[in-house]
Design a protein around this motif. Structure first.
Motif, PDB file in Angstrom:
ATOM      1  N   LYS A 101       0.824  -1.203   0.000  1.00  0.00           N
ATOM      2  CA  LYS A 101       0.000   0.000   0.000  1.00  0.00           C
ATOM      3  C   LYS A 101       0.865   1.263   0.000  1.00  0.00           C
ATOM      4  N   ARG A 102       1.935   1.225   0.730  1.00  0.00           N
ATOM      5  CA  ARG A 102       2.839   2.377   0.733  1.00  0.00           C
ATOM      6  C   ARG A 102       3.510   2.546  -0.635  1.00  0.00           C
ATOM      7  N   ASP A 103       3.848   1.393  -1.232  1.00  0.00           N
ATOM      8  CA  ASP A 103       4.429   1.470  -2.584  1.00  0.00           C
ATOM      9  C   ASP A 103       3.447   2.120  -3.551  1.00  0.00           C
ATOM     10  N   VAL A 104       2.168   1.759  -3.437  1.00  0.00           N
ATOM     11  CA  VAL A 104       1.147   2.347  -4.296  1.00  0.00           C
ATOM     12  C   VAL A 104       1.045   3.853  -4.042  1.00  0.00           C
ATOM     13  N   GLU A 105       1.059   4.225  -2.773  1.00  0.00           N
ATOM     14  CA  GLU A 105       0.942   5.638  -2.418  1.00  0.00           C
ATOM     15  C   GLU A 105       2.161   6.433  -2.903  1.00  0.00           C
ATOM     16  N   ILE A 106       3.326   5.837  -2.686  1.00  0.00           N
ATOM     17  CA  ILE A 106       4.554   6.513  -3.132  1.00  0.00           C
ATOM     18  C   ILE A 106       4.549   6.669  -4.647  1.00  0.00           C
ATOM     19  N   ASP A 107       4.115   5.642  -5.328  1.00  0.00           N
ATOM     20  CA  ASP A 107       4.059   5.718  -6.795  1.00  0.00           C
ATOM     21  C   ASP A 107       3.107   6.822  -7.249  1.00  0.00           C
ATOM     22  N   ALA A 108       1.975   6.940  -6.524  1.00  0.00           N
ATOM     23  CA  ALA A 108       1.017   7.989  -6.873  1.00  0.00           C
ATOM     24  C   ALA A 108       1.612   9.374  -6.633  1.00  0.00           C
ATOM     25  N   LEU A 109       2.299   9.534  -5.538  1.00  0.00           N
ATOM     26  CA  LEU A 109       2.916  10.811  -5.218  1.00  0.00           C
ATOM     27  C   LEU A 109       3.986  11.179  -6.242  1.00  0.00           C
ATOM     28  N   ARG A 110       4.724  10.175  -6.677  1.00  0.00           N
ATOM     29  CA  ARG A 110       5.750  10.436  -7.692  1.00  0.00           C
ATOM     30  C   ARG A 110       5.115  10.943  -8.992  1.00  0.00           C
ATOM     31  N   HIS A 111       4.003  10.328  -9.353  1.00  0.00           N
ATOM     32  CA  HIS A 111       3.294  10.771 -10.547  1.00  0.00           C
ATOM     33  C   HIS A 111       2.811  12.205 -10.385  1.00  0.00           C
ATOM     34  N   GLN A 112       2.314  12.525  -9.177  1.00  0.00           N
ATOM     35  CA  GLN A 112       1.860  13.896  -8.941  1.00  0.00           C
ATOM     36  C   GLN A 112       3.005  14.901  -9.038  1.00  0.00           C
ATOM     37  N   LEU A 113       4.118  14.523  -8.446  1.00  0.00           N
ATOM     38  CA  LEU A 113       5.276  15.421  -8.489  1.00  0.00           C
ATOM     39  C   LEU A 113       5.739  15.653  -9.929  1.00  0.00           C
ATOM     40  N   ALA A 114       5.623  14.603 -10.740  1.00  0.00           N
ATOM     41  CA  ALA A 114       6.054  14.738 -12.132  1.00  0.00           C
ATOM     42  C   ALA A 114       5.190  15.743 -12.889  1.00  0.00           C
ATOM     43  N   LEU A 115       4.005  16.018 -12.377  1.00  0.00           N
ATOM     44  CA  LEU A 115       3.096  16.954 -13.045  1.00  0.00           C
ATOM     45  C   LEU A 115       3.265  18.387 -12.546  1.00  0.00           C
ATOM     46  N   ARG A 116       4.157  18.632 -11.578  1.00  0.00           N
ATOM     47  CA  ARG A 116       4.341  19.983 -11.046  1.00  0.00           C
ATOM     48  C   ARG A 116       5.036  20.889 -12.062  1.00  0.00           C
ATOM     49  N   PRO A 117       4.718  22.166 -12.106  1.00  0.00           N
ATOM     50  CA  PRO A 117       3.566  22.762 -11.429  1.00  0.00           C
ATOM     51  C   PRO A 117       2.257  22.193 -11.945  1.00  0.00           C
ATOM     52  N   CYS A 118       1.260  22.201 -11.109  1.00  0.00           N
ATOM     53  CA  CYS A 118       0.007  21.505 -11.423  1.00  0.00           C
ATOM     54  C   CYS A 118      -0.706  22.175 -12.586  1.00  0.00           C
ATOM     55  N   GLU A 119      -0.596  21.533 -13.681  1.00  0.00           N
ATOM     56  CA  GLU A 119      -1.270  22.026 -14.884  1.00  0.00           C
ATOM     57  C   GLU A 119      -2.397  21.100 -15.309  1.00  0.00           C
ATOM     58  N   GLN A 120      -2.462  19.879 -14.678  1.00  0.00           N
ATOM     59  CA  GLN A 120      -3.494  18.909 -15.061  1.00  0.00           C
ATOM     60  C   GLN A 120      -4.174  18.373 -13.784  1.00  0.00           C
ATOM     61  N   PRO A 121      -4.965  19.177 -13.116  1.00  0.00           N
ATOM     62  CA  PRO A 121      -5.626  18.735 -11.872  1.00  0.00           C
ATOM     63  C   PRO A 121      -6.483  17.475 -12.066  1.00  0.00           C
ATOM     64  N   SER A 122      -7.102  17.343 -13.229  1.00  0.00           N
ATOM     65  CA  SER A 122      -7.914  16.129 -13.459  1.00  0.00           C
ATOM     66  C   SER A 122      -7.041  14.878 -13.514  1.00  0.00           C
ATOM     67  N   ALA A 123      -5.838  15.013 -14.065  1.00  0.00           N
ATOM     68  CA  ALA A 123      -4.912  13.876 -14.119  1.00  0.00           C
ATOM     69  C   ALA A 123      -4.458  13.490 -12.723  1.00  0.00           C
ATOM     70  N   GLU A 124      -4.168  14.508 -11.880  1.00  0.00           N
ATOM     71  CA  GLU A 124      -3.774  14.210 -10.493  1.00  0.00           C
ATOM     72  C   GLU A 124      -4.901  13.504  -9.750  1.00  0.00           C
ATOM     73  N   ALA A 125      -6.110  13.988  -9.945  1.00  0.00           N
ATOM     74  CA  ALA A 125      -7.259  13.355  -9.281  1.00  0.00           C
ATOM     75  C   ALA A 125      -7.416  11.903  -9.713  1.00  0.00           C
ATOM     76  N   GLU A 126      -7.181  11.639 -10.989  1.00  0.00           N
ATOM     77  CA  GLU A 126      -7.286  10.265 -11.486  1.00  0.00           C
ATOM     78  C   GLU A 126      -6.232   9.372 -10.851  1.00  0.00           C
ATOM     79  N   ILE A 127      -5.034   9.949 -10.685  1.00  0.00           N
ATOM     80  CA  ILE A 127      -3.955   9.184 -10.027  1.00  0.00           C
ATOM     81  C   ILE A 127      -4.352   8.834  -8.592  1.00  0.00           C
ATOM     82  N   LEU A 128      -4.918   9.799  -7.887  1.00  0.00           N
ATOM     83  CA  LEU A 128      -5.337   9.540  -6.506  1.00  0.00           C
ATOM     84  C   LEU A 128      -6.447   8.498  -6.447  1.00  0.00           C
ATOM     85  N   ARG A 129      -7.408   8.569  -7.402  1.00  0.00           N
ATOM     86  CA  ARG A 129      -8.489   7.574  -7.431  1.00  0.00           C
ATOM     87  C   ARG A 129      -7.933   6.175  -7.688  1.00  0.00           C
TER      88      ARG A 129
END
Length: 540
Positions: free
Chosen positions: A305-333
């Protein structure tokens, strides 16, 4: 004066009495037989048998009989003797020579009194009071000390009011009466000493058995009660079969020696469990060894579960600055869904670990698939299979919590039991203990263990113990892997065992008809387990 024929007849009686006394096993009956034999051989109207107290300071009433007054107390009469003990010494430690029985014990001498009312050397005030209350006339007394093989006093045999053969007139005890009574007292003392010694040895032997059961109990609290309940149920059923007068078991009979032999076998039937590893006996779940390894799997799920969470966070960081909020939300879902899926798989394995019900093939395959589907990094940072081969083997146990190897380990206890018991030099009256104790896991159809014996190759006692062992296990409420069954459920299963050749059908019929199960339940089961048992509902 006694005739030669009368004396020969009484000597012959003495020999027969001595032989019968040596065969008696029950202490109370033995004491009673000693007194009755002494009365018979001396033609006495009454008598009392005293035994020396444990501290050697008094004589204790054991048996009392007076034929003409119809008095029978102690022994098999069921009427206790409430008279106080006769002290052998007074408060200053001086010998109590005023009482006939006490004098005989203290001085180790026979006392022959012709008439108590004219005897000045002894205190017969209590005797006179008894006579005044009952209208009896106590006259002649004969008090004979009883000495064991080491010359120690163990009791006194006191006889009252000798009579002529076939008459009622009270006479003095003759010289031949005294001689015969002394001979009988000597034989009786030896028989009593031997019986007491045998009783002490039996008690010591049973104490050693209790030590073995205590050792098993200390190893595992889940088996100690079993070691006590199975013998109790075995004896209940055996006694019911013994009382059966019709049907295929009508010829079965037990005497006191047979009962004792079966009792010892029952107490020792699981002695081999001292060799069984504790973690196998106490295996409450499939992954249990010294601890429940399901907690290790829980930890691995948390890592995933932590690996999944870390992977999601990495994906979010790769999108910084946040230009695709819908993509981040999909990653979290997606992260949340993966985490929930892992929780579901963890709950599935935890449920599988319990082992309460038989698992279907699809469930077994799901465990295997899950074990290889995920990879996790161990403490060394190496990516490895989520479940080890040993964990998969345990979690795919179809029913119960034991693997085949562990079941073999559990089953080995009966082999160990037989080996242990066959090493002992059993006396003749206990020689069947290994067979009785070692046969309780055999089946009537020959599919049991360890020897695969069929019904015809087993004694009734071993078959009785098999039923007792199974029924106790079904209803036991102290097992780590299951709650105790209700009575109706256990009896329904027992009936199926009868039909499929597991247990003896004739013995089970007695078990049902005499309602042995009900008696056992009232003694050992919790009230919530005792429900209505209706044999009409069973499969026939």
């Amino acid at each position: 004066m006694d005739s030669v024929n009368d004396m020969l007849k009484r000597l012959e009686q003495l020999n027969v009495i001595g032989a019968s006394l040596s065969r008696e096993r029950d202490i109370d009956r033995l004491l009673e037989n000693i007194l009755l034999a002494a009365k018979t051989i001396t033609h006495a109207d009454g008598g009392t048998l005293y035994r020396l107290s444990e501290d050697g300071q008094s004589l204790r009433f054991e048996i009392l009989r007076t034929d003409s007054l119809h008095i029978a107390m102690g022994g098999t009469s069921g009427i206790p003797i409430s008279f106080p003990d006769l002290p052998l010494f007074d408060a200053q430690g001086a010998p109590n020579d005023s009482l006939v029985a006490a004098y005989a014990a203290i001085h180790q001498q026979t006392v022959n009194i012709v008439d108590a009312y004219t005897e000045a050397n002894f205190d017969f005030s209590g005797t006179r009071q008894f006579d005044e209350r009952t209208g009896y006339r106590s006259k002649s007394f004969l008090a004979v000390p009883m000495k064991n093989h080491e010359g120690e006093i163990i009791g006194v045999l006191q006889l009252l009011n000798a009579r002529q053969p076939g008459g009622t007139e009270v006479t003095a005890f003759s010289v031949s009466d005294q001689s015969l009574a002394e001979s009988l007292a000597s034989q009786a003392a030896i028989a009593l000493s031997n019986r007491l010694l045998m009783t002490q040895l039996e008690e010591l032997f049973e104490a050693f058995i209790s030590l073995i059961n205590l050792a098993i109990d200390e190893k595992s609290p889940y088996t100690g009660g079993h070691c006590q309940r199975v013998p109790a149920l075995t004896m209940m059923l055996a006694e019911a079969v013994n009382a059966t007068t019709s049907g295929p078991l009508a010829s079965f009979a037990m005497n006191d020696r047979d009962r004792y032999e079966l009792k010892i076998a029952g107490l020792l039937h699981d002695c081999g469990k001292v060799t069984t590893p504790v973690h196998v006996v106490d295996k409450a779940t499939k992954l249990h060894t010294l601890f429940d390894r399901i907690n290790l799997i829980d930890t691995r799920f948390e890592v995933l579960k932590r690996d999944v969470e870390i992977d999601a966070l990495r994906h979010q960081l790769a999108l910084r600055p946040c230009e695709q909020p819908s993509a981040e939300a999909e990653i979290l879902r997606a992260c949340q869904m993966d985490s929930e899926a892992l929780d579901a798989e963890r709950d599935f394995l935890r449920q599988t670990n319990v082992g309460a019900e038989a698992m279907k093939d699809a469930t077994l395959q799901r465990v295997r698939d899950l074990g290889s589907r995920h990879k996790w990094r161990n403490v060394d940072g190496v990516e490895t299979e989520f479940l080890t081969a040993d964990e998969i083997e345990n979690l795919t146990i179809r029913a119960g919590t034991l693997t085949l190897a562990e079941r073999d380990t559990i089953n080995y206890h009966i082999v160990a039991t037989i080996k242990m018991l066959e090493q002992l030099p059993w006396p003749k009256h206990l020689r069947n203990v290994p067979e009785y104790a070692g046969g309780h896991h055999e089946r009537m159809d020959g599919k049991g263990y360890p020897k695969g014996l069929s019904r015809e190759q087993m004694s009734v006692q071993a078959r009785v113990m098999g039923i007792a062992d199974i029924f106790e296990a079904l209803t036991a409420r102290d097992r780590p892997y299951k709650p105790g069954m209700k009575l109706s459920q256990a009896m329904s299963i027992m009936n199926k065992f009868k039909l499929n050749g597991h247990i003896d059908p004739d013995l089970f019929d007695v078990f049902v008809e005499q309602r042995i199960f009900q008696r056992y339940a009232e003694m050992f089961l919790d009230p919530w387990q005792i429900d209505e048992v209706n044999p009409q509902d069973w499969v026939h």
